[in-house]
Design a protein around this motif. Sequence first.
Motif, short mmCIF file in Angstrom:
data_model
loop_
_atom_site.label_atom_id
_atom_site.label_comp_id
_atom_site.label_asym_id
_atom_site.label_seq_id
_atom_site.Cartn_x
_atom_site.Cartn_y
_atom_site.Cartn_z
N LEU A 190 0.83 -1.20 0.00
CA LEU A 190 0.00 0.00 0.00
C LEU A 190 0.87 1.26 0.00
O LEU A 190 0.55 2.25 -0.67
CB LEU A 190 -0.94 -0.01 1.21
N SER A 191 1.97 1.22 0.73
CA SER A 191 2.89 2.34 0.76
C SER A 191 3.44 2.61 -0.64
O SER A 191 3.56 3.76 -1.08
CB SER A 191 4.04 2.08 1.74
N ALA A 192 3.76 1.56 -1.37
CA ALA A 192 4.28 1.70 -2.73
C ALA A 192 3.21 2.30 -3.65
O ALA A 192 3.50 3.20 -4.45
CB ALA A 192 4.73 0.34 -3.27
N TYR A 193 1.99 1.82 -3.53
CA TYR A 193 0.90 2.35 -4.35
C TYR A 193 0.68 3.83 -4.07
O TYR A 193 0.60 4.65 -5.00
CB TYR A 193 -0.39 1.58 -4.07
N ARG A 194 0.58 4.20 -2.80
CA ARG A 194 0.29 5.59 -2.44
C ARG A 194 1.43 6.53 -2.87
O ARG A 194 1.19 7.64 -3.32
CB ARG A 194 0.05 5.71 -0.93
N ASN A 195 2.65 6.06 -2.75
CA ASN A 195 3.82 6.89 -3.06
C ASN A 195 4.10 7.01 -4.55
O ASN A 195 4.50 8.06 -5.04
CB ASN A 195 5.04 6.34 -2.33
N LYS A 196 3.85 5.92 -5.29
CA LYS A 196 4.25 5.89 -6.69
C LYS A 196 3.10 6.09 -7.69
O LYS A 196 3.34 6.52 -8.82
CB LYS A 196 4.95 4.56 -7.01
N LEU A 197 1.88 5.77 -7.27
CA LEU A 197 0.78 5.86 -8.23
C LEU A 197 -0.32 6.81 -7.81
O LEU A 197 -1.08 7.30 -8.65
CB LEU A 197 0.19 4.46 -8.46
N GLU A 198 -0.44 7.10 -6.53
CA GLU A 198 -1.50 7.98 -6.05
C GLU A 198 -0.98 9.38 -5.74
O GLU A 198 -1.73 10.36 -5.80
CB GLU A 198 -2.15 7.37 -4.80
N HIS A 225 14.86 9.74 11.71
CA HIS A 225 13.50 9.28 12.01
C HIS A 225 12.65 9.40 10.76
O HIS A 225 12.65 10.43 10.09
CB HIS A 225 12.88 10.10 13.15
N THR A 226 11.94 8.34 10.44
CA THR A 226 11.09 8.33 9.26
C THR A 226 9.74 8.93 9.58
O THR A 226 9.12 8.57 10.58
CB THR A 226 10.91 6.89 8.74
N ARG A 227 9.30 9.85 8.73
CA ARG A 227 7.98 10.44 8.92
C ARG A 227 6.93 9.39 8.60
O ARG A 227 6.88 8.84 7.51
CB ARG A 227 7.81 11.65 7.98
N SER A 228 6.07 9.11 9.55
CA SER A 228 5.06 8.08 9.37
C SER A 228 3.95 8.56 8.45
O SER A 228 3.38 9.63 8.66
CB SER A 228 4.47 7.67 10.72
N GLY A 229 3.66 7.78 7.44
CA GLY A 229 2.53 8.09 6.57
C GLY A 229 1.26 7.45 7.05
O GLY A 229 0.21 7.53 6.40
N LYS A 230 1.33 6.77 8.20
CA LYS A 230 0.18 6.08 8.80
C LYS A 230 -0.45 5.10 7.83
O LYS A 230 -1.67 4.93 7.79
CB LYS A 230 -0.85 7.10 9.30
N THR A 231 0.42 4.45 7.03
CA THR A 231 -0.08 3.49 6.04
C THR A 231 -0.82 2.35 6.72
O THR A 231 -1.87 1.91 6.24
CB THR A 231 1.08 2.94 5.19
N GLY A 232 -0.28 1.87 7.82
CA GLY A 232 -0.93 0.76 8.52
C GLY A 232 -2.34 1.07 8.94
O GLY A 232 -3.23 0.22 8.88
N ASP A 233 -2.58 2.32 9.33
CA ASP A 233 -3.92 2.73 9.76
C ASP A 233 -4.90 2.77 8.60
O ASP A 233 -6.11 2.72 8.79
CB ASP A 233 -3.88 4.12 10.42
N ARG A 234 -4.38 2.88 7.39
CA ARG A 234 -5.23 3.02 6.20
C ARG A 234 -5.49 1.68 5.50
O ARG A 234 -6.22 1.64 4.50
CB ARG A 234 -4.59 3.99 5.21
N LEU A 235 -4.88 0.61 5.98
CA LEU A 235 -5.00 -0.67 5.30
C LEU A 235 -6.45 -1.08 5.08
O LEU A 235 -6.85 -1.44 3.96
CB LEU A 235 -4.28 -1.77 6.10
N ARG A 236 -7.24 -1.05 6.12
CA ARG A 236 -8.64 -1.49 6.01
C ARG A 236 -9.41 -0.64 5.00
O ARG A 236 -10.22 -1.15 4.23
CB ARG A 236 -9.32 -1.46 7.37
#
Length: 295
Positions: free
Chosen positions: A136-144, A246-257
Amino acid sequence: MIIRVFLLCVLFIVMNALGHPWLEQIGRLEVLSKQCELHHKRMDPTGEDLDHILVDHKHKFLYCYVPKVVCTNWKRLLMVLTGRSNTTNVVSIPASLAHNESSHQRLSDIPTSQLPPILSTYTLFVMVRHPFERLLSAYRNKLEDNQASAKYFQSIFGRHIIKHYRNNATQKDLETGDNVTFKEFVRYLITEGVDSASANEHWRSVYSLCRPCDLDYTFIGKYDTFTEDTQAVLDLISAPKLTFPHTRSGKTGDRLRTYFRQLDLDDIKSLYLLYEMDFKLFGYTAENILGYDFG
């Protein structure tokens, strides 16, 4: 089997004295070992199989980079460790330079005859992430994403996905490729695969990129504990005192569902099968999305 259990007991005593995250390594490495024995026939990787493993001879350190698992910062750090950058501010190294081919030596660059002593004596490290979260992180970063850095992926992969996986795609849809839906992206992966020769590294499996069943990894880091795991690895190789960015969290895990609600169960199951080895080897499940696991 008795010898293996004995060695694990000794390892447990030593790592228990050292504390977390070393204690975690017993479980992680044991899961990896058991699943490899069950699902993989070991082979000696050569050539392109080793292309994702970066080399630091000074600290006898090998790092297999996995896109979307803090690999930009790890590449920056490796430039400092190898002396290719003399900065004390790791994050000041441009991302484009960190990803440049000339910034690192790859294990695939080393003649095969020289590999055995390196593989047997160097610390070998990989950082992993929940397969669906990484995807999902790859999709959001590269395609969205609307940032300029995503335009290449949208112009190449986005256009291809829209052309082949969108019903009644218009010419306007194909102009930029910047509005691929998550469902279209998943259908593309299911149909064309994630580990084929044409697959991009951002969604290839860790199993394919890093050959964890063919190489003896010393330490498995996880995205959820990357700060502690990174420090443990740096201590292990006697690295100079460095602050890992420190990596800025994109909260990808929270968006999975939210994103996975766009998919039907068959799509999710097919997607799971594409990354099944990553799930099994690194102790992940699909339960946080579905409420149950496929395994």
